[in-house]
Scaffold this motif. Structure first.
Motif, PDB file in Angstrom:
ATOM      1  N   LEU A  23       0.854  -1.183   0.000  1.00  0.00           N
ATOM      2  CA  LEU A  23       0.000   0.000   0.000  1.00  0.00           C
ATOM      3  C   LEU A  23       0.894   1.239   0.000  1.00  0.00           C
ATOM      4  O   LEU A  23       1.791   1.367   0.834  1.00  0.00           O
ATOM      5  CB  LEU A  23      -0.888   0.045   1.250  1.00  0.00           C
ATOM      6  N   VAL A  24       0.642   2.138  -0.924  1.00  0.00           N
ATOM      7  CA  VAL A  24       1.383   3.395  -1.007  1.00  0.00           C
ATOM      8  C   VAL A  24       0.401   4.540  -0.823  1.00  0.00           C
ATOM      9  O   VAL A  24      -0.620   4.612  -1.525  1.00  0.00           O
ATOM     10  CB  VAL A  24       2.114   3.536  -2.359  1.00  0.00           C
ATOM     11  N   CYS A  25       0.681   5.418   0.125  1.00  0.00           N
ATOM     12  CA  CYS A  25      -0.206   6.552   0.381  1.00  0.00           C
ATOM     13  C   CYS A  25       0.596   7.853   0.370  1.00  0.00           C
ATOM     14  O   CYS A  25       1.815   7.843   0.519  1.00  0.00           O
ATOM     15  CB  CYS A  25      -0.932   6.390   1.713  1.00  0.00           C
ATOM     16  N   ASP A  26      -0.108   8.946   0.183  1.00  0.00           N
ATOM     17  CA  ASP A  26       0.561  10.245   0.102  1.00  0.00           C
ATOM     18  C   ASP A  26       1.219  10.635   1.412  1.00  0.00           C
ATOM     19  O   ASP A  26       2.219  11.359   1.414  1.00  0.00           O
ATOM     20  CB  ASP A  26      -0.438  11.330  -0.318  1.00  0.00           C
ATOM     21  N   SER A  27       0.653  10.188   2.532  1.00  0.00           N
ATOM     22  CA  SER A  27       1.244  10.518   3.827  1.00  0.00           C
ATOM     23  C   SER A  27       0.741   9.554   4.884  1.00  0.00           C
ATOM     24  O   SER A  27      -0.367   9.006   4.778  1.00  0.00           O
ATOM     25  CB  SER A  27       0.912  11.957   4.242  1.00  0.00           C
TER      26      SER A  27
END
Length: 332
Positions: free
Chosen positions: A280-284
């Protein structure tokens, strides 16, 4: 229209939660601040129509703040679960982002009472921990036997994290890693040498839930920073220095603060070795944590979250993940 109070709305994470609630729900959002004179400014800053003086260390203050409330989201540290105790008595849902294992154990012990009251009392209600545990339980659900679980968390040195959050992370990575009892960040990951092993408050819960060996790894987008933190942990000075170092963290809003969580599981399915994983990659970090906290609050208000515990005790990944802005890929 539900009424949701946010404790700690003046903080970085609490502010994000209050803002997300105001923008994505039809609830009346009430910004809680432990400094009464600052509460109106806090409410304006996060876009909340109302404010209230709320000190999580004062049961009377909590009771006044919860008068007429349907839910309370907590983004302020507690020494003991005052908020949960008052909320349970008042029949108010409580969603707490705290990762503290002692607080979590005390809250989980109230599960039967919460179910009788028909309310939710959740701790570790963030991305890491919280969503991380839901990812693990989802991945292992199809396995007949779970042997090994690893969680790899890539952090940003530019993360917009408040002093409390920074200090908590530094304390985690400074803690001895069982079963070796060596200082945190002592072991390098065999396939990703930029990551170091560390102890995490969610680990024991996941080992109980899966029966597997669970290991946590972390590192930052600056290898030099990771080496410095690892060196301080290895010499056992990071933990006492954490309160001094935490306020020194800075954030540049013009630079990215991406966070990435990778979960891999190894076990057996139909008698054969099997492995699976997701990334999972998130902006912050805090952006994703705010989204998880809001999603859990909505589930509670909708009657789909009842009881006391951590997210993996009470809900599923399918219920929460659609509300979290993250790119998802396979990582087996």
């Amino acid at each position: 229209m539900p009424r949701i109070v946010v404790a700690g709305a003046s903080g970085v994470l609490g502010g994000r939660i209050a803002t997300r609630l105001a923008r994505t729900t039809d609830a009346t959002v009430v910004a809680g601040d432990h400094r009464a004179e600052r509460a109106p400014l806090t409410a304006r800053a996060v876009g909340a129509p109302e404010q209230v003086h709320l000190d999580v260390r004062d049961a009377a203050s909590i009771a006044r703040a919860l008068d007429g409330a349907d839910a309370l989201v907590v983004a302020a540290p507690q020494d003991r679960p005052f908020v949960q105790e008052v909320g349970l008595g008042a029949g108010v849902h409580v969603v707490d982002v705290s990762p503290d294992p002692t607080l979590t154990a005390q809250v989980r012990a109230t599960d039967a009472r919460a179910r009788r009251r028909g309310v939710a009392s959740v701790t570790m209600a963030g991305m890491f921990p919280g969503l991380s545990g839901l990812v693990v339980t989802d991945l292992v659900s199809g396995l007949d036997q779970v042997d090994h679980v690893e969680l790899l968390y890539h952090q940003s040195t530019n993360a917009s994290v408040g002093p409390d959050g920074t200090e908590a992370m530094l304390r985690w990575v400074a803690a001895p890693v069982p079963p070796t009892r060596r200082p945190g960040l002592a072991d390098r990951h065999p396939r990703e040498p930029g990551l170091r092993r560390f102890e995490h408050p969610e680990r024991a819960l996941l080992e109980d839930a899966t029966g597997a060996d669970v290991r946590y790894w972390t590192g930052w987008d600056s290898p030099a920073f990771t080496r410095v933190v690892a060196g301080l942990a290895r010499t056992r000075v990071l933990r006492p220095l954490a309160p001094v170092l935490a306020p020194l963290a800075t954030h540049d809003p013009d630079r990215p603060e991406e966070a990435m969580l990778t979960v891999r599981v190894l076990g057996r399915r139909a008698g054969r070795p099997d492995r699976d994983g997701v990334r999972l990659v998130c902006d912050s970090d805090y952006g994703a944590t705010a989204a998880v906290a809001v999603a859990l609050t909505r589930l509670a208000l909708g009657g789909r979250l009842v009881g006391a515990g951590v997210p993996l005790d009470l809900t599923t990944l399918d219920d929460v993940l659609p509300h979290v802005p993250a790119a998802i890929t396979s990582a087996a």
